[in-house]
Design a protein around this motif. Structure first.
Motif, PDB file in Angstrom:
ATOM      1  N   LEU A   1      -3.635  25.532 -16.571  1.00  0.00           N
ATOM      2  CA  LEU A   1      -2.636  25.261 -15.538  1.00  0.00           C
ATOM      3  C   LEU A   1      -1.981  26.561 -15.106  1.00  0.00           C
ATOM      4  CD1 LEU A   1      -0.745  22.062 -16.756  1.00  0.00           C
ATOM      5  CD2 LEU A   1      -2.872  22.256 -15.480  1.00  0.00           C
ATOM      6  N   PRO A   2      -1.870  26.789 -13.798  1.00  0.00           N
ATOM      7  CA  PRO A   2      -1.232  28.005 -13.307  1.00  0.00           C
ATOM      8  C   PRO A   2       0.258  27.777 -13.079  1.00  0.00           C
ATOM      9  CG  PRO A   2      -2.146  26.812 -11.478  1.00  0.00           C
ATOM     10  CD  PRO A   2      -2.424  25.985 -12.719  1.00  0.00           C
ATOM     11  N   GLY A   3       0.935  28.858 -12.761  1.00  0.00           N
ATOM     12  CA  GLY A   3       2.323  28.750 -12.332  1.00  0.00           C
ATOM     13  C   GLY A   3       3.282  28.415 -13.461  1.00  0.00           C
ATOM     14  N   LYS A   4       4.526  28.163 -13.052  1.00  0.00           N
ATOM     15  CA  LYS A   4       5.590  27.866 -14.003  1.00  0.00           C
ATOM     16  C   LYS A   4       5.936  26.389 -13.963  1.00  0.00           C
ATOM     17  CE  LYS A   4       7.668  32.463 -13.346  1.00  0.00           C
ATOM     18  NZ  LYS A   4       8.897  33.186 -12.916  1.00  0.00           N
ATOM     19  N   PRO A   5       6.569  25.895 -15.038  1.00  0.00           N
ATOM     20  CA  PRO A   5       7.020  24.498 -15.028  1.00  0.00           C
ATOM     21  C   PRO A   5       8.007  24.256 -13.887  1.00  0.00           C
ATOM     22  CG  PRO A   5       7.116  25.407 -17.243  1.00  0.00           C
ATOM     23  CD  PRO A   5       6.842  26.560 -16.325  1.00  0.00           C
ATOM     24  N   LEU A   6       8.050  23.026 -13.421  1.00  0.00           N
ATOM     25  CA  LEU A   6       9.027  22.661 -12.404  1.00  0.00           C
ATOM     26  C   LEU A   6      10.430  22.840 -12.953  1.00  0.00           C
ATOM     27  CD1 LEU A   6       7.519  19.374 -10.929  1.00  0.00           C
ATOM     28  CD2 LEU A   6       7.697  21.576  -9.778  1.00  0.00           C
TER      29      LEU A   6
ATOM     30  N   ASP B   1       0.808  -1.223   0.000  1.00  0.00           N
ATOM     31  CA  ASP B   1       0.000   0.000   0.000  1.00  0.00           C
ATOM     32  C   ASP B   1       0.841   1.272   0.000  1.00  0.00           C
ATOM     33  OD1 ASP B   1      -2.260  -1.562   0.125  1.00  0.00           O
ATOM     34  OD2 ASP B   1      -2.524  -1.330   2.281  1.00  0.00           O
ATOM     35  N   CYS B   2       0.365   2.264  -0.739  1.00  0.00           N
ATOM     36  CA  CYS B   2       0.941   3.612  -0.715  1.00  0.00           C
ATOM     37  C   CYS B   2      -0.189   4.614  -0.539  1.00  0.00           C
ATOM     38  CB  CYS B   2       1.661   3.938  -2.032  1.00  0.00           C
ATOM     39  SG  CYS B   2       3.038   2.874  -2.434  1.00  0.00           S
ATOM     40  N   VAL B   3       0.031   5.649   0.251  1.00  0.00           N
ATOM     41  CA  VAL B   3      -0.861   6.804   0.247  1.00  0.00           C
ATOM     42  C   VAL B   3      -0.499   7.635  -0.973  1.00  0.00           C
ATOM     43  CG1 VAL B   3      -1.573   8.907   1.448  1.00  0.00           C
ATOM     44  CG2 VAL B   3      -1.100   6.804   2.749  1.00  0.00           C
ATOM     45  N   SER B   4      -1.494   7.988  -1.776  1.00  0.00           N
ATOM     46  CA  SER B   4      -1.247   8.716  -3.019  1.00  0.00           C
ATOM     47  C   SER B   4      -1.860  10.109  -2.958  1.00  0.00           C
ATOM     48  CB  SER B   4      -1.813   7.935  -4.207  1.00  0.00           C
ATOM     49  OG  SER B   4      -3.218   7.801  -4.084  1.00  0.00           O
ATOM     50  N   ILE B   5      -1.463  10.954  -3.916  1.00  0.00           N
ATOM     51  CA  ILE B   5      -1.891  12.349  -3.953  1.00  0.00           C
ATOM     52  C   ILE B   5      -2.576  12.655  -5.281  1.00  0.00           C
ATOM     53  CG2 ILE B   5      -1.176  14.757  -3.738  1.00  0.00           C
ATOM     54  CD1 ILE B   5      -0.558  13.109  -1.239  1.00  0.00           C
ATOM     55  N   PHE B   6      -3.802  13.205  -5.216  1.00  0.00           N
ATOM     56  CA  PHE B   6      -4.486  13.749  -6.389  1.00  0.00           C
ATOM     57  C   PHE B   6      -4.386  15.268  -6.346  1.00  0.00           C
ATOM     58  CE2 PHE B   6      -6.874   9.772  -5.649  1.00  0.00           C
ATOM     59  CZ  PHE B   6      -6.724   9.174  -6.889  1.00  0.00           C
ATOM     60  N   ALA B   7      -3.993  15.867  -7.438  1.00  0.00           N
ATOM     61  CA  ALA B   7      -3.888  17.325  -7.517  1.00  0.00           C
ATOM     62  C   ALA B   7      -4.078  17.751  -8.967  1.00  0.00           C
ATOM     63  CB  ALA B   7      -2.536  17.798  -6.986  1.00  0.00           C
ATOM     64  N   GLY B   8      -4.195  19.053  -9.169  1.00  0.00           N
ATOM     65  CA  GLY B   8      -4.389  19.565 -10.523  1.00  0.00           C
ATOM     66  C   GLY B   8      -3.111  19.693 -11.311  1.00  0.00           C
ATOM     67  N   THR B   9      -1.976  19.861 -10.622  1.00  0.00           N
ATOM     68  CA  THR B   9      -0.698  20.025 -11.301  1.00  0.00           C
ATOM     69  C   THR B   9       0.340  19.108 -10.674  1.00  0.00           C
ATOM     70  OG1 THR B   9       0.221  21.759  -9.858  1.00  0.00           O
ATOM     71  CG2 THR B   9      -1.230  22.477 -11.641  1.00  0.00           C
ATOM     72  N   VAL B  10       1.367  18.811 -11.446  1.00  0.00           N
ATOM     73  CA  VAL B  10       2.461  17.986 -10.935  1.00  0.00           C
ATOM     74  C   VAL B  10       3.178  18.707  -9.807  1.00  0.00           C
ATOM     75  CG1 VAL B  10       4.674  16.933 -11.518  1.00  0.00           C
ATOM     76  CG2 VAL B  10       2.767  16.770 -13.122  1.00  0.00           C
ATOM     77  N   GLY B  11       3.373  20.018  -9.960  1.00  0.00           N
ATOM     78  CA  GLY B  11       4.061  20.772  -8.917  1.00  0.00           C
ATOM     79  C   GLY B  11       3.360  20.701  -7.581  1.00  0.00           C
ATOM     80  N   ASP B  12       2.028  20.835  -7.598  1.00  0.00           N
ATOM     81  CA  ASP B  12       1.267  20.724  -6.356  1.00  0.00           C
ATOM     82  C   ASP B  12       1.412  19.326  -5.764  1.00  0.00           C
ATOM     83  OD1 ASP B  12       0.451  23.292  -6.817  1.00  0.00           O
ATOM     84  OD2 ASP B  12      -1.698  22.849  -6.892  1.00  0.00           O
TER      85      ASP B  12
END
Length: 596
Positions: free
Chosen positions: A458-463, A206-217
């Motif tokens: 998508l907001p912000g700048k690329p990673l 098992d892993c706890v996973s993250i859902f978000a709108g952007t990869v950076g978030d």
């Protein structure tokens, strides 16, 4: 609702928004749409407002809060103190006194949990229809599944109700719902985020996973949520640099299955081809590989002894209250009883063999690109054929945790009917930041990238890449594939790039008295050359220690290749070849060894 990504939310707070005002807005939006089927239990609004007010006081006192006032949801197999945990089974419900470790870490950073979300019961499923609390649907078409088991978490983010949500991922539950809702789904390396306080599906995977709108978030939240936990037997500390976005050089190599399967979905196949083309435009080189051993390893999860681990998680309840369990889930979980200890060990042996079998694939690629799922189904079709169609959804996900890999799912465009497609980048364990750096580039290169179902760009700048990087090194002797010193490369996560030949002007010698036997490559302008070399990409962080292991009279210099390029590679001090056998005519070390 206002935009809730981290960039937009930080700007809103700077302009005067308060966490208490935001919590009020979110609860009003949930009342308008209704709690079901996305939510199972909300944190009472009064308690959430008290939490928000406390954050405002802490912020005013100068406390550092990297997730100040960031609202999030938690899948309802993750404990939140004082809020019932049901795992989507009403008769199983209990109210924990202590929150899961991941909740504690996020709240310490300033995040606000809004509530507990719906799921495929006991986290068993990839489709989102196995819950008595309703069936969350894709935000793009209510006739279609949302993906599971982390169904409610994905829909809560895609609907714009929270900034991010926690899911769990054993077989793909943090990735498939991301595809069906146009989200990023980051499945971290096993053990990075503590699972203490998380009801297990398969505890060892098992892993706890993250859902978000952007990869950076998603990456920022994962880094904050991660940390070694002595109370979790499967916790692992992240090696230095695990969350640093990777620096991908021109000519990186990405692996794709030779014959990808899309269950007859031609549009999904076309969108996957488009994702491959985007990677190539970004400087990548496509490498095809045989997906068979990955697929066969994946079958172990539901057609092997790991099913018994699902039974172990709820054994007492399943045996005494079987009628309380969803029929499809009950059939799967109780099926675990047929496996013996011998089966468990034999399953481990088979998995180890598959992992060994695919090592050459990983030596030739920097990252793997897969469809997140081969297709998407309607809720009606899923209910009519729940086992087979659910199994199809795991075609490209089930092997990842079994093989201890990292993965991140990103949107991959839309079909003509408006439904989303998605792709997943897969890397080695603890390459979470590395693959995230490129996943962000791939996501932003889509051109039509938006946040979930909100339609916002998508907001912000690329990673930006942080440190890292790789150096190509040409090897000519005992470091070649299959030879005694090859492990000095693979132990340092070196990746095979290609075979090549030196330019003319090089002579090649068999050095006397070396153990293991080694050759010497010398540039003497003789007009000879064309010596075969293997080029391997070595992490910058490992390059120094690799060079330190090279004994005199060998060293690393710059080799000219027959295609006009140059590369770092093995060279030999000229004095060492006096009296040595000239083996230039063989054109390479392996050819010379074969002649002896």
């Amino acid at each position: 609702m206002r935009a809730l990504d981290l960039t937009s939310l930080a700007s809103a707070y700077a302009e005067g928004l308060t966490p208490t005002a935001l919590v009020t807005e979110i609860h009003a939006a949930i009342r308008e749409t209704g709690e079901r089927p996305v939510w199972i239990n909300l944190v009472p609004e009064k308690e959430a407002l008290a939490r928000a007010a406390d954050l405002e006081r802490r912020k005013a006192a100068g406390e550092a809060l990297p997730l100040y006032g960031v609202p999030f949801a938690a899948k309802d197999n993750i404990d939140v103190a004082g809020v019932p945990t049901t795992a989507a089974c009403p008769d199983f419900e209990f109210t924990p006194e202590r929150s899961a470790a991941v909740i504690e870490r996020l709240e310490t950073a300033g995040a606000i949990v809004i509530g507990k979300t719906n799921l495929d019961q006991f986290a068993t499923g990839l489709n989102g229809t196995r819950s008595p609390y309703g069936q969350p649907a894709s935000v793009f078409d209510s006739r279609y599944v949302s993906g599971g088991s982390s169904s409610g978490s994905a829909v809560a983010v895609a609907s714009g109700l929270v900034t991010f949500a926690l899911g769990t991922d054993t077989a793909g539950s943090g990735r498939v719902p991301a595809m069906f809702n146009n989200l990023v789904g980051l499945k971290p390396s096993r053990g990075l985020i503590s699972t203490r306080g998380v009801l297990p599906a398969c505890r060892s995977l098992d892993c706890v996973s993250i859902f978000a709108g952007t990869v950076g978030d998603a990456l920022k939240i994962t880094e904050i949520a991660s940390g070694y936990d002595a109370e979790d037997a499967y916790s692992r500390a992240a090696p230095k640099g695990s969350f640093a976005p990777g620096n991908w050089p021109e000519g990186f190599r990405f692996g794709v299955p030779e014959k990808p399967e899309f269950c007859g979905d031609d549009e999904a196949a076309e969108l996957f081809d488009a994702a491959i083309a985007r990677l190539e435009r970004l400087g990548g080189i496509k490498v095809t590989f045989d997906y068979t051993p990955f697929r066969d390893a994946a079958l172990l999860l539901y057609a092997g002894p790991w099913v018994a681990e699902r039974l172990a998680a709820i054994k007492g309840f399943a045996e005494t209250r079987p009628d309380s369990i969803h029929p499809v889930v009950r059939e799967i979980v109780l099926g675990g009883a047929r496996y013996s200890a011998v089966d468990a060990f034999e399953g481990q042996y088979r998995l180890a063999a598959f992992i060994q079998q695919v090592k050459p694939v990983w030596e030739e690629i920097d990252v793997m690109l897969l469809p997140t799922a081969p297709t998407i189904y309607t809720i009606a079709d899923m209910l009519a054929d729940p086992v087979r169609l659910n199994s199809n959804l795991g075609t490209y996900t089930n092997f990842v945790n079994l093989m201890d890999l990292s993965a991140i799912a990103v949107p991959g465009g839309f079909r003509t009917d408006g439904l989303p497609f998605g792709v997943t980048l897969v890397g080695h364990a603890f390459e979470d930041g590395k693959i995230a750096g490129f996943a962000d580039r791939l996501h932003r290169a889509l051109g039509t990238a938006t946040l979930g179902g909100t339609g916002r760009p998508l907001p912000g700048k690329p990673l930006e890449a942080k440190g890292g990087g790789r150096i190509d090194v040409a090897v000519v002797g005992a470091h070649l594939k299959g030879l005694p010193l090859h492990r000095q490369l693979t132990d340092r996560d070196a990746r095979f790039v290609r075979t090549a030949k030196t330019a003319t002007g090089y002579s090649f010698y068999a050095l006397a008295g070396t153990v293991p036997p080694k050759p010497g490559l010398v540039f003497d302008g003789s007009g000879a050359g064309g010596i075969e070399v293997e080029i391997w990409s070595v992490p910058v962080s490992e390059f120094g220690s690799f060079v330190a292991e090279i004994p005199a009279p060998l060293g690393i210099g710059t080799l000219a290749l027959d295609d006009g390029t140059s590369v770092k590679g093995f060279v030999c001090e000229a004095h060492a070849v006096d009296g040595a056998e000239n083996i230039t005519k063989f054109g390479g070390w392996k050819a010379y060894l074969a002649s002896r």
